[in-house]
Write a protein that holds these residues in place. Structure first.
Motif, PDB file in Angstrom:
ATOM      1  N   GLU A 172       0.978  -1.160   0.010  1.00  0.00           N
ATOM      2  CA  GLU A 172      -0.157  -0.179  -0.101  1.00  0.00           C
ATOM      3  C   GLU A 172       1.049   1.210   0.266  1.00  0.00           C
ATOM      4  OE1 GLU A 172      -2.956   1.736  -0.713  1.00  0.00           O
ATOM      5  OE2 GLU A 172      -3.451  -0.137  -0.153  1.00  0.00           O
ATOM      6  N   ASN A 173       1.651   1.305  -1.094  1.00  0.00           N
ATOM      7  CA  ASN A 173       2.607   2.470  -1.155  1.00  0.00           C
ATOM      8  C   ASN A 173       3.528   2.507  -0.137  1.00  0.00           C
ATOM      9  OD1 ASN A 173       1.528   3.638  -3.659  1.00  0.00           O
ATOM     10  ND2 ASN A 173      -0.303   4.309  -2.324  1.00  0.00           N
ATOM     11  N   GLU A 194       6.227   3.408   5.560  1.00  0.00           N
ATOM     12  CA  GLU A 194       4.953   4.003   4.921  1.00  0.00           C
ATOM     13  C   GLU A 194       5.215   5.388   4.271  1.00  0.00           C
ATOM     14  OE1 GLU A 194       0.998   3.303   7.337  1.00  0.00           O
ATOM     15  OE2 GLU A 194       2.623   3.022   8.948  1.00  0.00           O
ATOM     16  N   HIS A 195       5.418   5.067   2.838  1.00  0.00           N
ATOM     17  CA  HIS A 195       5.860   6.160   1.963  1.00  0.00           C
ATOM     18  C   HIS A 195       4.973   7.290   1.802  1.00  0.00           C
ATOM     19  CE1 HIS A 195       7.099   8.138  -1.822  1.00  0.00           C
ATOM     20  NE2 HIS A 195       8.105   8.179  -1.173  1.00  0.00           N
ATOM     21  N   GLN A 196       3.633   6.749   1.505  1.00  0.00           N
ATOM     22  CA  GLN A 196       2.594   7.733   1.210  1.00  0.00           C
ATOM     23  C   GLN A 196       2.143   8.616   2.608  1.00  0.00           C
ATOM     24  OE1 GLN A 196       1.380   8.405  -1.996  1.00  0.00           O
ATOM     25  NE2 GLN A 196       0.301   9.829  -1.016  1.00  0.00           N
ATOM     26  N   TYR A 241       5.951  -5.762  -4.823  1.00  0.00           N
ATOM     27  CA  TYR A 241       5.129  -5.126  -5.804  1.00  0.00           C
ATOM     28  C   TYR A 241       5.140  -5.928  -6.992  1.00  0.00           C
ATOM     29  CZ  TYR A 241       4.773  -0.902  -3.046  1.00  0.00           C
ATOM     30  OH  TYR A 241       4.340  -0.073  -2.132  1.00  0.00           O
ATOM     31  N   HIS A 267      12.726   4.615 -12.466  1.00  0.00           N
ATOM     32  CA  HIS A 267      12.189   5.546 -11.459  1.00  0.00           C
ATOM     33  C   HIS A 267      12.801   7.073 -11.676  1.00  0.00           C
ATOM     34  CE1 HIS A 267      10.924   2.353  -8.186  1.00  0.00           C
ATOM     35  NE2 HIS A 267      10.098   2.762  -9.306  1.00  0.00           N
ATOM     36  N   GLU A 287       2.270   7.407  -7.165  1.00  0.00           N
ATOM     37  CA  GLU A 287       2.133   6.427  -6.197  1.00  0.00           C
ATOM     38  C   GLU A 287       2.458   5.132  -6.798  1.00  0.00           C
ATOM     39  OE1 GLU A 287      -0.107   8.322  -7.192  1.00  0.00           O
ATOM     40  OE2 GLU A 287      -0.763   9.617  -5.809  1.00  0.00           O
ATOM     41  N   CYS A 288       3.133   4.048  -5.834  1.00  0.00           N
ATOM     42  CA  CYS A 288       3.443   2.930  -6.472  1.00  0.00           C
ATOM     43  C   CYS A 288       2.329   2.062  -6.901  1.00  0.00           C
ATOM     44  CB  CYS A 288       4.178   2.219  -5.334  1.00  0.00           C
ATOM     45  SG  CYS A 288       5.461   2.957  -4.242  1.00  0.00           S
ATOM     46  N   LYS A 289       1.444   2.087  -6.140  1.00  0.00           N
ATOM     47  CA  LYS A 289       0.428   0.810  -6.698  1.00  0.00           C
ATOM     48  C   LYS A 289      -0.206   1.413  -8.019  1.00  0.00           C
ATOM     49  CE  LYS A 289      -2.340  -1.291  -4.304  1.00  0.00           C
ATOM     50  NZ  LYS A 289      -3.335  -1.873  -3.313  1.00  0.00           N
ATOM     51  N   LYS A 290      -0.138   2.580  -8.235  1.00  0.00           N
ATOM     52  CA  LYS A 290      -0.864   3.043  -9.541  1.00  0.00           C
ATOM     53  C   LYS A 290      -0.046   2.669 -10.844  1.00  0.00           C
ATOM     54  CE  LYS A 290      -3.762   6.827  -7.695  1.00  0.00           C
ATOM     55  NZ  LYS A 290      -3.955   8.289  -7.959  1.00  0.00           N
TER      56      LYS A 290
END
Length: 524
Positions: free
Chosen positions: A31-32, A53-55, A145, A227, A248-251
């Motif tokens: 989750e990011n 927790e990056h986000q 991921y 990146h 965002e990572c998950k996107k």
């Protein structure tokens, strides 16, 4: 004694399962979140990894500093001389000392937390208490991921958005340039995949290996290189209020991938590639091959499936004797190696492993180039410059028996009745749905060879009546032919293995194929 043995067995089983369960590494749903471990530096961690927790940190920094989220990157990430962010933590990617790296994280993180705490703002740990960050429950967790795939549709989207300005993403590294600050340049007509120079997991030829060495020195593996390029571009567009890609990572790492069918109508990257190629090796003894390049483009996920090192033509690296540029892999091996996924035969072999194909191909070994014969080789080596138009073929019920009864070894069971025409029809339909299968199967005779596997067509007196299984496999075991199974074993191994590979629900029991005879009539 038996009871004691049973109790000991239960105790051993319990502890085995318990130990095994404790050693399992559950995969955290990302989750990011970023995993901070640096195992390449620290090797074995004393307190385990940190799940960062990056986000959550981005949201907190934006709130406390009263800045847009896109402007908070500089709080943790350094910029290079071009103004681009390096997406490691405070230049940690260039640190090789474990002590120095540990001190960097402790100093930077704690200083930030202490500063916010002094302003009475909610923040993370302000003193060096190891387990506040290196939590025990995180030690067995692995954050993974899904691999991001920059497919043809995304490439086309970028081509349109940036009006075909390829220099924004593509570059080459001039290894001969003495001034290394000028070595990275764009040269039209050399655009190719980032993977060639930044994927450190692949073995490269002498030319690309020199560039890969430089990329390794700069810590620019495929993740860091992508990146660095993509996120900086997305950031700049966001800050300029332009349409921008995700941060965002998950996107990006969604785990969702388009199928080849979904990508078929998407334009392929333009590199002046031909629609068709006549593959003819200079001084070669075999006839040339008409290769439909555009067909293969449309039926693969990316160009690297064939062009494994560069986007240059095969002949530039592989000739009859082998070249240094191609690691001295000659043309025979480059095109025919069964152990390579980038060779023609190696790729085609993978198609035979598909569920719907493997029922027959499980028993048919791939043909090695060095033992190939006329009919096999001439399927591709036609000498014609125009690719053959692939045509499907239809079945004739007049030539194919509707049902076949097998009763050569009936004893305890009734004879087996095979829905012969139905089976052939199903196999033909599968073949006709695949262009590669249609090309190589060509006619019904090839389909028949799936079961009549050892018979040689050119030696048969009646083409439409291949030999029966019993003509080769004896009812009893033949000690003079130990590699040839007896008839019952031949039937069972061929039929059952085919059913297993294509995952048929039935048959699974003896009675599913042949009914058991009444006991008193078995030996009559």
């Amino acid at each position: 004694m038996k009871r004691l043995f049973f109790i000991v067995f239960l105790i051993i089983t319990f502890f085995t399962v318990t130990i095994y369960s404790k050693n399992q590494i559950p995969t955290q749903e990302p989750e990011n979140m970023v995993e901070i471990a640096h195992k390449e530096i620290f090797k074995r961690l004393e307190y385990g990894k940190v799940l960062f927790e990056h986000q959550k940190h981005i949201d907190t920094m934006a709130k406390h500093l009263n800045k847009p989220k896109e402007m908070t990157c500089g709080e943790c990430h350094l910029r290079d001389k071009y103004g681009d962010y390096s997406f490691d933590f405070q230049g940690s990617g260039n640190i090789k000392s474990s002590e120095e790296l540990k001190n960097l994280y402790h100093m930077r993180c704690l200083n930030c937390h202490q500063t916010l705490s002094s302003q009475n703002k909610k923040t993370g740990p302000g003193i060096l208490s190891c387990r506040d960050c290196h939590k025990k429950e995180s030690e067995k967790v692995e954050v993974k991921y899904p691999l991001f795939e920059f497919d043809f549709s995304l490439h086309e989207k970028h081509v349109k958005k940036h009006e075909k300005d390829c220099s924004l993403c593509h570059h080459i590294y001039d290894i001969e340039e003495k001034d290394k600050s000028l070595a990275l340049v764009y040269e039209k007509g050399t655009e190719q995949s980032c993977y060639y120079c930044h994927d450190f997991t692949k073995k490269r030829g002498p030319e690309i290996s020199k560039i890969v060495k430089v990329a390794k020195e700069k810590n620019l593996d495929i993740k860091n290189a992508n990146h660095l390029l993509c996120l900086n571009c997305h950031l700049k567009n966001r800050l300029q209020a332009k349409d921008a890609g995700p941060l965002e990572c998950k996107k990006c790492h969604t785990g969702k991938y388009k199928t080849i069918e979904e990508l078929k109508d998407v334009p392929r990257p333009e590199r002046d590639q031909p629609d068709k190629v006549f593959l003819n090796i200079e001084e070669g003894k075999m006839k040339g091959v008409a290769f439909k390049h555009s067909f293969h483009e449309k039926n693969n996920r990316n160009c690297r499936v064939c062009h494994h090192e560069t986007l240059r033509a095969c002949r530039d690296c592989h000739n009859l004797k082998g070249k240094e540029e191609g690691g001295f892999v000659n043309a025979l091996t480059a095109f025919h190696s069964l152990n390579s996924e980038t060779s023609c035969q190696g790729c085609h072999k993978n198609f035979t492993r598909k569920e719907e194909c493997y029922g027959c191909h499980y028993f048919i070994p791939p043909v090695k180039a060095e033992v190939g014969k006329g009919q096999t080789c001439s399927r591709c080596h036609t000498g014609k410059k125009e690719p053959e138009v692939v045509k499907t073929f239809a079945l004739s019920s007049d030539k194919i028996k509707n049902e076949v009864t097998i009763k050569h070894i009936e004893k305890e069971f009734e004879p087996v009745k095979i829905p012969h025409y139905k089976m052939i029809k199903k196999l033909t339909d599968i073949s006709n749905q695949s262009k590669i299968a249609t090309y190589f199967h060509k006619d019904i005779d090839t389909i028949c060879r799936g079961c009549h596997h050892k018979s040689k067509e050119d030696a048969e007196s009646q083409r439409e009546r291949p030999p029966l299984c019993v003509n080769c496999h004896s009812v009893t075991f033949d000690e003079k032919a130990i590699a040839r199974p007896r008839l019952q074993a031949a039937y069972h191994s061929m039929c059952i293995k085919c059913h297993e590979t294509i995952k048929l629900e039935k048959p699974k029991k003896c009675e599913d194929c042949h009914k058991r005879k009444v006991a008193e009539n078995v030996y009559n």
